[in-house]
Design an enzyme around this catalytic site. Structure first.
Site, PDB file in Angstrom:
ATOM      1  N   ASP A   1     -14.549  60.816 -45.807  1.00  0.00           N
ATOM      2  CA  ASP A   1     -13.433  61.506 -45.145  1.00  0.00           C
ATOM      3  C   ASP A   1     -13.590  63.025 -45.172  1.00  0.00           C
ATOM      4  O   ASP A   1     -12.638  63.750 -45.409  1.00  0.00           O
ATOM      5  CB  ASP A   1     -12.098  61.095 -45.791  1.00  0.00           C
ATOM      6  CG  ASP A   1     -12.056  61.392 -47.284  1.00  0.00           C
ATOM      7  OD1 ASP A   1     -13.119  61.679 -47.867  1.00  0.00           O
ATOM      8  OD2 ASP A   1     -10.961  61.346 -47.863  1.00  0.00           O
TER       9      ASP A   1
ATOM     10  N   ARG B   1     -34.066  69.028 -60.016  1.00  0.00           N
ATOM     11  CA  ARG B   1     -35.487  69.194 -59.669  1.00  0.00           C
ATOM     12  C   ARG B   1     -35.678  70.324 -58.644  1.00  0.00           C
ATOM     13  O   ARG B   1     -36.653  71.079 -58.704  1.00  0.00           O
ATOM     14  CB  ARG B   1     -36.054  67.874 -59.152  1.00  0.00           C
ATOM     15  CG  ARG B   1     -35.976  66.749 -60.208  1.00  0.00           C
ATOM     16  CD  ARG B   1     -37.323  66.270 -60.643  1.00  0.00           C
ATOM     17  NE  ARG B   1     -37.238  65.461 -61.853  1.00  0.00           N
ATOM     18  CZ  ARG B   1     -37.524  64.163 -61.931  1.00  0.00           C
ATOM     19  NH1 ARG B   1     -37.901  63.510 -60.855  1.00  0.00           N
ATOM     20  NH2 ARG B   1     -37.448  63.529 -63.086  1.00  0.00           N
TER      21      ARG B   1
ATOM     22  N   GLN C   1     -16.206  48.631 -55.351  1.00  0.00           N
ATOM     23  CA  GLN C   1     -16.685  49.427 -54.205  1.00  0.00           C
ATOM     24  C   GLN C   1     -17.267  50.761 -54.644  1.00  0.00           C
ATOM     25  O   GLN C   1     -17.964  51.423 -53.884  1.00  0.00           O
ATOM     26  CB  GLN C   1     -15.529  49.694 -53.230  1.00  0.00           C
ATOM     27  CG  GLN C   1     -15.014  48.431 -52.579  1.00  0.00           C
ATOM     28  CD  GLN C   1     -13.631  48.626 -51.984  1.00  0.00           C
ATOM     29  OE1 GLN C   1     -13.508  48.973 -50.824  1.00  0.00           O
ATOM     30  NE2 GLN C   1     -12.590  48.398 -52.762  1.00  0.00           N
TER      31      GLN C   1
ATOM     32  N   SER D   1     -11.594  30.073 -40.218  1.00  0.00           N
ATOM     33  CA  SER D   1     -11.226  31.136 -41.175  1.00  0.00           C
ATOM     34  C   SER D   1     -10.796  32.388 -40.422  1.00  0.00           C
ATOM     35  O   SER D   1     -11.209  32.608 -39.282  1.00  0.00           O
ATOM     36  CB  SER D   1     -12.433  31.472 -42.048  1.00  0.00           C
ATOM     37  OG  SER D   1     -13.468  32.000 -41.239  1.00  0.00           O
TER      38      SER D   1
ATOM     39  N   GLY E   1     -15.381  65.021 -53.644  1.00  0.00           N
ATOM     40  CA  GLY E   1     -14.692  64.874 -52.366  1.00  0.00           C
ATOM     41  C   GLY E   1     -13.668  65.968 -52.157  1.00  0.00           C
ATOM     42  O   GLY E   1     -13.837  67.100 -52.637  1.00  0.00           O
ATOM     43  N   ASP E   2     -12.583  65.637 -51.474  1.00  0.00           N
ATOM     44  CA  ASP E   2     -11.640  66.689 -51.069  1.00  0.00           C
ATOM     45  C   ASP E   2     -10.976  67.401 -52.249  1.00  0.00           C
ATOM     46  O   ASP E   2     -10.792  68.617 -52.208  1.00  0.00           O
ATOM     47  CB  ASP E   2     -10.601  66.149 -50.074  1.00  0.00           C
ATOM     48  CG  ASP E   2      -9.936  64.881 -50.542  1.00  0.00           C
ATOM     49  OD1 ASP E   2     -10.269  64.416 -51.638  1.00  0.00           O
ATOM     50  OD2 ASP E   2      -9.084  64.356 -49.810  1.00  0.00           O
ATOM     51  N   GLY E   3     -10.624  66.662 -53.317  1.00  0.00           N
ATOM     52  CA  GLY E   3     -10.002  67.306 -54.481  1.00  0.00           C
ATOM     53  C   GLY E   3     -10.961  68.309 -55.113  1.00  0.00           C
ATOM     54  O   GLY E   3     -10.590  69.433 -55.477  1.00  0.00           O
TER      55      GLY E   3
ATOM     56  N   GLY F   1     -13.381  60.894 -57.953  1.00  0.00           N
ATOM     57  CA  GLY F   1     -13.888  59.521 -58.043  1.00  0.00           C
ATOM     58  C   GLY F   1     -15.399  59.498 -57.920  1.00  0.00           C
ATOM     59  O   GLY F   1     -15.961  60.221 -57.108  1.00  0.00           O
TER      60      GLY F   1
ATOM     61  N   ARG G   1     -30.047  64.637 -59.687  1.00  0.00           N
ATOM     62  CA  ARG G   1     -31.506  64.713 -59.859  1.00  0.00           C
ATOM     63  C   ARG G   1     -32.108  65.734 -58.880  1.00  0.00           C
ATOM     64  O   ARG G   1     -32.961  66.556 -59.256  1.00  0.00           O
ATOM     65  CB  ARG G   1     -32.102  63.323 -59.612  1.00  0.00           C
ATOM     66  CG  ARG G   1     -33.618  63.248 -59.549  1.00  0.00           C
ATOM     67  CD  ARG G   1     -34.004  61.790 -59.314  1.00  0.00           C
ATOM     68  NE  ARG G   1     -35.440  61.592 -59.198  1.00  0.00           N
ATOM     69  CZ  ARG G   1     -36.090  61.623 -58.042  1.00  0.00           C
ATOM     70  NH1 ARG G   1     -35.441  61.879 -56.911  1.00  0.00           N
ATOM     71  NH2 ARG G   1     -37.397  61.406 -58.011  1.00  0.00           N
TER      72      ARG G   1
ATOM     73  N   ASP H   1     -15.373  57.506 -49.489  1.00  0.00           N
ATOM     74  CA  ASP H   1     -14.392  57.451 -48.394  1.00  0.00           C
ATOM     75  C   ASP H   1     -14.906  57.955 -47.047  1.00  0.00           C
ATOM     76  O   ASP H   1     -14.329  57.646 -46.013  1.00  0.00           O
ATOM     77  CB  ASP H   1     -13.148  58.272 -48.765  1.00  0.00           C
ATOM     78  CG  ASP H   1     -12.349  57.626 -49.883  1.00  0.00           C
ATOM     79  OD1 ASP H   1     -12.537  56.418 -50.131  1.00  0.00           O
ATOM     80  OD2 ASP H   1     -11.542  58.323 -50.525  1.00  0.00           O
TER      81      ASP H   1
ATOM     82  N   HIS I   1     -12.436  48.544 -57.580  1.00  0.00           N
ATOM     83  CA  HIS I   1     -13.482  49.494 -57.975  1.00  0.00           C
ATOM     84  C   HIS I   1     -14.910  48.964 -57.896  1.00  0.00           C
ATOM     85  O   HIS I   1     -15.844  49.740 -58.117  1.00  0.00           O
ATOM     86  CB  HIS I   1     -13.181  50.037 -59.378  1.00  0.00           C
ATOM     87  CG  HIS I   1     -12.028  51.009 -59.358  1.00  0.00           C
ATOM     88  ND1 HIS I   1     -10.731  50.589 -59.295  1.00  0.00           N
ATOM     89  CD2 HIS I   1     -11.997  52.358 -59.345  1.00  0.00           C
ATOM     90  CE1 HIS I   1      -9.927  51.653 -59.257  1.00  0.00           C
ATOM     91  NE2 HIS I   1     -10.673  52.728 -59.293  1.00  0.00           N
TER      92      HIS I   1
ATOM     93  N   ARG J   1      -7.534  55.616 -49.766  1.00  0.00           N
ATOM     94  CA  ARG J   1      -6.121  55.981 -49.910  1.00  0.00           C
ATOM     95  C   ARG J   1      -5.629  56.698 -48.654  1.00  0.00           C
ATOM     96  O   ARG J   1      -4.548  56.450 -48.172  1.00  0.00           O
ATOM     97  CB  ARG J   1      -5.982  56.892 -51.144  1.00  0.00           C
ATOM     98  CG  ARG J   1      -4.596  57.029 -51.655  1.00  0.00           C
ATOM     99  CD  ARG J   1      -4.569  57.741 -52.995  1.00  0.00           C
ATOM    100  NE  ARG J   1      -5.736  58.590 -53.211  1.00  0.00           N
ATOM    101  CZ  ARG J   1      -6.276  58.805 -54.403  1.00  0.00           C
ATOM    102  NH1 ARG J   1      -5.787  58.244 -55.459  1.00  0.00           N
ATOM    103  NH2 ARG J   1      -7.312  59.603 -54.524  1.00  0.00           N
TER     104      ARG J   1
ATOM    105  N   ARG K   1     -10.681  63.724 -62.967  1.00  0.00           N
ATOM    106  CA  ARG K   1      -9.785  64.500 -62.098  1.00  0.00           C
ATOM    107  C   ARG K   1      -9.046  65.433 -63.061  1.00  0.00           C
ATOM    108  O   ARG K   1      -8.496  64.987 -64.060  1.00  0.00           O
ATOM    109  CB  ARG K   1      -8.810  63.578 -61.370  1.00  0.00           C
ATOM    110  CG  ARG K   1      -9.514  62.494 -60.530  1.00  0.00           C
ATOM    111  CD  ARG K   1      -8.531  61.778 -59.633  1.00  0.00           C
ATOM    112  NE  ARG K   1      -8.989  60.457 -59.241  1.00  0.00           N
ATOM    113  CZ  ARG K   1      -9.728  60.182 -58.169  1.00  0.00           C
ATOM    114  NH1 ARG K   1     -10.138  61.158 -57.386  1.00  0.00           N
ATOM    115  NH2 ARG K   1     -10.081  58.945 -57.874  1.00  0.00           N
TER     116      ARG K   1
ATOM    117  N   THR L   1     -18.454  60.995 -52.111  1.00  0.00           N
ATOM    118  CA  THR L   1     -17.252  60.142 -52.078  1.00  0.00           C
ATOM    119  C   THR L   1     -17.533  58.920 -51.223  1.00  0.00           C
ATOM    120  O   THR L   1     -18.233  59.018 -50.204  1.00  0.00           O
ATOM    121  CB  THR L   1     -16.024  60.893 -51.505  1.00  0.00           C
ATOM    122  OG1 THR L   1     -15.008  59.924 -51.182  1.00  0.00           O
ATOM    123  CG2 THR L   1     -16.332  61.678 -50.240  1.00  0.00           C
TER     124      THR L   1
HETATM  125  O1  F6P Z   1     -11.550  58.827 -53.291  1.00  0.00           O
HETATM  126  C1  F6P Z   1     -12.242  57.698 -53.638  1.00  0.00           C
HETATM  127  C2  F6P Z   1     -11.306  56.571 -54.006  1.00  0.00           C
HETATM  128  O2  F6P Z   1     -12.105  55.469 -54.314  1.00  0.00           O
HETATM  129  C3  F6P Z   1     -10.255  56.213 -52.971  1.00  0.00           C
HETATM  130  O3  F6P Z   1     -10.737  55.441 -51.912  1.00  0.00           O
HETATM  131  C4  F6P Z   1      -9.266  55.499 -53.830  1.00  0.00           C
HETATM  132  O4  F6P Z   1      -7.995  55.516 -53.253  1.00  0.00           O
HETATM  133  C5  F6P Z   1      -9.287  56.292 -55.093  1.00  0.00           C
HETATM  134  O5  F6P Z   1     -10.567  56.887 -55.166  1.00  0.00           O
HETATM  135  C6  F6P Z   1      -8.998  55.505 -56.340  1.00  0.00           C
HETATM  136  O6  F6P Z   1      -9.020  56.358 -57.415  1.00  0.00           O
HETATM  137  P1  F6P Z   1      -8.949  55.914 -58.949  1.00  0.00           P
HETATM  138  O7  F6P Z   1     -10.321  55.567 -59.384  1.00  0.00           O
HETATM  139  O8  F6P Z   1      -8.420  57.112 -59.647  1.00  0.00           O
HETATM  140  O9  F6P Z   1      -8.047  54.723 -59.020  1.00  0.00           O
END
Ligand code: F6P
Length: 327
Positions: A133, A28, A257, A218, A105-107, A14, A24, A131, A255, A175, A75, A129
């Protein structure tokens, strides 16, 4: 003696805001040490299909402020296979690329870990990432921007929630990790935060809402996508049954985010770590992620960085803080 002459750089998994600033810095940084740099398109997919571009100082001009990644990302299932990795290695040999910087990230690091052990090619990773994480860095590149995006969005939701006396359940990304929910939840003054790392008791949430201050106009509940309660819609169903008089709305931020201009913190982190990755390779490092802990650059083996959140970041104390502040 170090023989690295040409560093390949890729972004994978992601995307996250600040990846461009990291690219960059790698380019550089490499040029500073008189190395060539090859951009690899679409992550490990591009490695397997030799989708390579030669990069110079100009090719990364005017990108530090841009979200996304100019190298594209993907991916890649084929890289999980021995055959896929063999093709990737052959392409690196054919194109005389003798070291890699992988941003993700982790993958991404799981693949990099296997690849760097299987073949004689140094690989250094950068934590890209939203996340946050990964162990081995206080912050990942993109996290700061993402939580600010969430805070900006939820502040707007709070305005309308306040006008209509509504309860909003806002689902944020993560996730497997609740760090976006936890920090942004505290930042927006959420009434409750549900994250995968903590046992979520919807019953407890219901009790809290029953006993909460009655004059609140609220209410905002922030739910991490990976929380065991099953996401915002599921939580919404339960609460609608329990509180038929509540005007409940769901908002899944999705997304947004992952996009947008990186914050200054993310740009600076990416810039510093990008150069550190190049210097790490020149010092002979491999199989490690460059991170920043307490302002120091630290290299952590991929297998340690993957899916290990620094325990101090998610403790009952953080959830308690959110609870205290929601009174
Ligand atoms: O790992 C980053 C992330 O944004 C996770 O927080 C989220 O679960 C996942 O990627 C969503 O992935 P995709 O863009 O494949 O839907």
């Amino acid at each position: 003696m170090n023989k690295i002459k040409n560093i390949g750089v890729l972004t994978s998994g992601g995307d996250s805001p600040g990846m461009n600033a990291a690219i960059r810095a790698v380019v550089r940084g490499s040029l500073y040490y008189k190395l060539e740099v090859t951009g690899i398109l679409r992550g490990y997919d591009g490695l397997i299909n030799a989708d390579f571009i030669s990069m110079d100082g100009k090719s990364v001009a005017n990108i530090i402020q841009r979200g996304g990644t100019i190298l594209k990302t993907a991916r890649c299932d084929e890289f999980r296979t021995k055959e896929g990795r063999a093709k990737a290695y052959q392409n690196l040999v054919d194109h005389k690329i003798d070291a890699l910087v992988v941003i993700g990230g982790d993958g991404t690091f799981t693949g990099a870990d296997i690849f760097s052990k299987e073949y004689d090619i140094p690989v250094v990773g950068l934590p890209g990432t939203i996340d946050n994480d990964l162990e081995g860095t206080d912050l990942t590149i993109g996290y700061d921007t993402a939580i600010n995006t969430v805070v900006n969005a939820v502040d707007k939701i709070r305005d309308t929630a306040e006008s209509h006396d509504r309860l909003f359940i806002v689902e944020v990304m993560g996730r497997d990790s609740g760090l976006i929910a936890l920090r942004s939840g505290i930042g927006v003054g959420a009434e409750a935060i549900l994250i995968p790392e903590a046992k979520t008791s919807v019953d407890e949430l219901i009790t809290r809402l029953h006993h909460g201050r009655k004059d609140k106009a609220s209410k905002i509940i922030v739910v991490a996508e990976g929380d065991e309660a099953g996401g915002a819609y599921k939580v919404g169903e339960v609460l609608k049954e329990e509180f038929p008089s509540y005007d409940i709305r769901i908002s899944v931020l999705g997304h947004i985010q992952r996009g947008g201009k990186p914050s200054c913190m993310d740009r600076v982190l990416a810039s510093r770590l990008g150069v550190a990755a190049v210097e790490g390779l020149l010092e002979g490092k491999t199989g490690v992620m460059a991170g920043q802990i307490n302002r120091e650059i630290v290299f952590t083996p991929f297998f340690k960085a993957i899916k290990h959140i620094d325990a101090a970041q998610i403790t009952p104390a953080w959830l308690r803080l959110a609870e205290i502040l929601s009174l």
